[in-house]
Design a protein around this motif. Sequence first.
Motif, mmCIF file in Angstrom:
data_model
loop_
_atom_site.group_PDB
_atom_site.id
_atom_site.type_symbol
_atom_site.label_atom_id
_atom_site.label_comp_id
_atom_site.label_asym_id
_atom_site.label_seq_id
_atom_site.Cartn_x
_atom_site.Cartn_y
_atom_site.Cartn_z
ATOM 1 N N ALA A 7 0.821 -1.212 0.000
ATOM 2 C CA ALA A 7 0.000 0.000 0.000
ATOM 3 C C ALA A 7 0.854 1.259 0.000
ATOM 4 O O ALA A 7 0.554 2.226 -0.708
ATOM 5 C CB ALA A 7 -0.926 -0.014 1.216
ATOM 6 N N ARG A 8 1.922 1.266 0.799
ATOM 7 C CA ARG A 8 2.769 2.446 0.849
ATOM 8 C C ARG A 8 3.367 2.769 -0.520
ATOM 9 O O ARG A 8 3.482 3.929 -0.904
ATOM 10 C CB ARG A 8 3.894 2.244 1.870
ATOM 11 C CG ARG A 8 3.491 2.404 3.330
ATOM 12 C CD ARG A 8 4.702 2.219 4.222
ATOM 13 N NE ARG A 8 4.408 2.471 5.616
ATOM 14 C CZ ARG A 8 3.919 1.578 6.458
ATOM 15 N NH1 ARG A 8 3.667 0.352 6.019
ATOM 16 N NH2 ARG A 8 3.683 1.878 7.713
ATOM 17 N N MET A 9 3.769 1.723 -1.241
ATOM 18 C CA MET A 9 4.396 1.931 -2.550
ATOM 19 C C MET A 9 3.403 2.547 -3.531
ATOM 20 O O MET A 9 3.754 3.438 -4.323
ATOM 21 C CB MET A 9 4.916 0.600 -3.077
ATOM 22 C CG MET A 9 5.706 0.719 -4.369
ATOM 23 S SD MET A 9 6.471 -0.876 -4.754
ATOM 24 C CE MET A 9 7.191 -0.481 -6.354
ATOM 25 N N ARG A 10 2.171 2.098 -3.488
ATOM 26 C CA ARG A 10 1.150 2.621 -4.392
ATOM 27 C C ARG A 10 0.824 4.077 -4.074
ATOM 28 O O ARG A 10 0.660 4.908 -4.976
ATOM 29 C CB ARG A 10 -0.101 1.742 -4.309
ATOM 30 C CG ARG A 10 0.144 0.365 -4.898
ATOM 31 C CD ARG A 10 -0.919 -0.648 -4.539
ATOM 32 N NE ARG A 10 -2.223 -0.342 -5.095
ATOM 33 C CZ ARG A 10 -3.254 -1.168 -5.041
ATOM 34 N NH1 ARG A 10 -3.119 -2.355 -4.458
ATOM 35 N NH2 ARG A 10 -4.416 -0.838 -5.562
ATOM 36 N N VAL A 11 0.749 4.393 -2.786
ATOM 37 C CA VAL A 11 0.476 5.778 -2.395
ATOM 38 C C VAL A 11 1.654 6.678 -2.753
ATOM 39 O O VAL A 11 1.483 7.800 -3.245
ATOM 40 C CB VAL A 11 0.174 5.858 -0.890
ATOM 41 C CG1 VAL A 11 0.184 7.306 -0.405
ATOM 42 C CG2 VAL A 11 -1.183 5.229 -0.601
ATOM 43 N N ARG A 94 -7.123 11.106 6.574
ATOM 44 C CA ARG A 94 -5.782 11.474 6.140
ATOM 45 C C ARG A 94 -5.710 11.398 4.621
ATOM 46 O O ARG A 94 -6.581 10.823 3.970
ATOM 47 C CB ARG A 94 -4.753 10.536 6.779
ATOM 48 C CG ARG A 94 -4.996 9.067 6.521
ATOM 49 C CD ARG A 94 -4.007 8.245 7.308
ATOM 50 N NE ARG A 94 -4.292 6.822 7.156
ATOM 51 C CZ ARG A 94 -3.564 5.877 7.720
ATOM 52 N NH1 ARG A 94 -2.537 6.186 8.454
ATOM 53 N NH2 ARG A 94 -3.873 4.611 7.565
ATOM 54 N N PRO A 95 -4.654 11.954 4.015
ATOM 55 C CA PRO A 95 -4.604 12.019 2.552
ATOM 56 C C PRO A 95 -4.630 10.661 1.858
ATOM 57 O O PRO A 95 -5.067 10.559 0.714
ATOM 58 C CB PRO A 95 -3.268 12.732 2.291
ATOM 59 C CG PRO A 95 -2.969 13.480 3.534
ATOM 60 C CD PRO A 95 -3.533 12.640 4.644
ATOM 61 N N THR A 96 -4.152 9.614 2.508
ATOM 62 C CA THR A 96 -4.000 8.327 1.847
ATOM 63 C C THR A 96 -5.328 7.699 1.441
ATOM 64 O O THR A 96 -5.467 7.192 0.323
ATOM 65 C CB THR A 96 -3.240 7.356 2.763
ATOM 66 O OG1 THR A 96 -2.022 7.961 3.167
ATOM 67 C CG2 THR A 96 -2.948 6.055 2.048
ATOM 68 N N LEU A 97 -6.306 7.688 2.306
ATOM 69 C CA LEU A 97 -7.583 7.037 2.011
ATOM 70 C C LEU A 97 -8.265 7.627 0.770
ATOM 71 O O LEU A 97 -8.709 6.871 -0.102
ATOM 72 C CB LEU A 97 -8.506 7.099 3.222
ATOM 73 C CG LEU A 97 -9.869 6.427 3.073
ATOM 74 C CD1 LEU A 97 -9.725 4.964 2.679
ATOM 75 C CD2 LEU A 97 -10.673 6.562 4.375
ATOM 76 N N PRO A 98 -8.356 8.956 0.636
ATOM 77 C CA PRO A 98 -8.968 9.501 -0.583
ATOM 78 C C PRO A 98 -8.226 9.125 -1.859
ATOM 79 O O PRO A 98 -8.847 9.017 -2.925
ATOM 80 C CB PRO A 98 -8.920 11.023 -0.349
ATOM 81 C CG PRO A 98 -8.881 11.181 1.128
ATOM 82 C CD PRO A 98 -8.086 10.018 1.624
ATOM 83 N N ILE A 99 -6.911 8.934 -1.768
ATOM 84 C CA ILE A 99 -6.148 8.511 -2.952
ATOM 85 C C ILE A 99 -6.657 7.166 -3.449
ATOM 86 O O ILE A 99 -6.940 6.977 -4.632
ATOM 87 C CB ILE A 99 -4.643 8.439 -2.631
ATOM 88 C CG1 ILE A 99 -4.068 9.850 -2.478
ATOM 89 C CG2 ILE A 99 -3.892 7.680 -3.724
ATOM 90 C CD1 ILE A 99 -2.630 9.885 -2.024
ATOM 91 N N PHE A 100 -6.797 6.208 -2.523
ATOM 92 C CA PHE A 100 -7.270 4.884 -2.911
ATOM 93 C C PHE A 100 -8.724 4.937 -3.365
ATOM 94 O O PHE A 100 -9.111 4.268 -4.333
ATOM 95 C CB PHE A 100 -7.109 3.903 -1.755
ATOM 96 C CG PHE A 100 -5.686 3.447 -1.539
ATOM 97 C CD1 PHE A 100 -4.916 3.019 -2.602
ATOM 98 C CD2 PHE A 100 -5.123 3.432 -0.275
ATOM 99 C CE1 PHE A 100 -3.608 2.590 -2.415
ATOM 100 C CE2 PHE A 100 -3.823 3.012 -0.073
ATOM 101 C CZ PHE A 100 -3.063 2.590 -1.148
ATOM 102 N N GLU A 101 -9.560 5.721 -2.678
ATOM 103 C CA GLU A 101 -10.974 5.816 -3.068
ATOM 104 C C GLU A 101 -11.115 6.398 -4.476
ATOM 105 O O GLU A 101 -11.985 5.976 -5.242
ATOM 106 C CB GLU A 101 -11.735 6.668 -2.058
ATOM 107 C CG GLU A 101 -11.927 5.969 -0.707
ATOM 108 C CD GLU A 101 -12.535 6.864 0.354
ATOM 109 O OE1 GLU A 101 -13.097 6.327 1.326
ATOM 110 O OE2 GLU A 101 -12.432 8.112 0.226
ATOM 111 N N SER A 102 -10.262 7.358 -4.813
ATOM 112 C CA SER A 102 -10.351 7.995 -6.135
ATOM 113 C C SER A 102 -9.917 7.053 -7.258
ATOM 114 O O SER A 102 -10.304 7.235 -8.412
ATOM 115 C CB SER A 102 -9.498 9.265 -6.172
ATOM 116 O OG SER A 102 -8.116 8.954 -6.092
ATOM 117 N N GLU A 103 -9.108 6.035 -6.922
ATOM 118 C CA GLU A 103 -8.617 5.094 -7.932
ATOM 119 C C GLU A 103 -9.464 3.823 -8.012
ATOM 120 O O GLU A 103 -9.349 3.057 -8.963
ATOM 121 C CB GLU A 103 -7.168 4.708 -7.613
ATOM 122 C CG GLU A 103 -6.193 5.879 -7.694
ATOM 123 C CD GLU A 103 -4.787 5.511 -7.244
ATOM 124 O OE1 GLU A 103 -4.624 4.419 -6.646
ATOM 125 O OE2 GLU A 103 -3.864 6.301 -7.476
#
Length: 276
Positions: A7-11, A94-103
Amino acid sequence: MSERLPARMRVLATELTKLREAAGLTTRQAAIRLDQSIATLNRTENAKRIATVAEVSAMLAIYGVVGSERKRIMALVEELNTSRWLGIDANPDRPTLPIFESEAVAIVNFAPCTVPGLLQTPAYARAITSLGHTTDLHDAMIAARLDRQKVLARIVAPQYVAILDEAALRRPHGGSAAMVEQINWLIDMAKRPNIALHVIPFRHGGYHNPGYFSLLEFPKTPPIVYVEHSRVSGFLHEPEDTQAFRTHTASLIQASLGCADSVNFLTKMAADHERG
């Protein structure tokens, strides 16, 4: 490199891409400044290779990233291969969750105690976030949460399934009027073609409760699970973890009402709060 894509790598890949774009640099311009090939930088931005600490440090310097933002991103680099990304976090928005939700192309949300953030009204969100947080913090959390909800209204929006326990609908966060507004909003959201709501009523008895989670599916990369418990939240990406939550999802759907019956149940719940 493992195909599991931590997950960290993708973010990190997504954030480095956004930072380059914010700096006004093309891939070619950034690659020249980094003394890399365009192909190498593209692979980094697509999570196809692991960038070194030195490489990311150079990127951040070129992109003008300093202070706490630089510190946060460098922390991602240092733990890229950690299999489970869990930690103490006072702000689940935090910023990470919206990144995954948007993808994501599909999201399953299970909420045993509260309405999930992607479906909360402003009044309900304020009542929830005011519990244990300072005014400044919960104002920021509300703004972030409402901004996250835009993902469900996009032209190409993810398929979203929300599974709620009756308990999340009974407790009057913000008072009866706020709950009536919240439940009516859920009914309206259920009319959207990309949204399905399921309620697990008390009368169905007990069931296995895995706690609050989001299972996010992507078009070309493996799924990720977001879990949240009080101040501890994070991401799971190992196949055994994501498969376990797929199994949980199937079990929860089986324990719940169908979509049409769930909307009828919500209508009755709104009436109960109105009388209260």
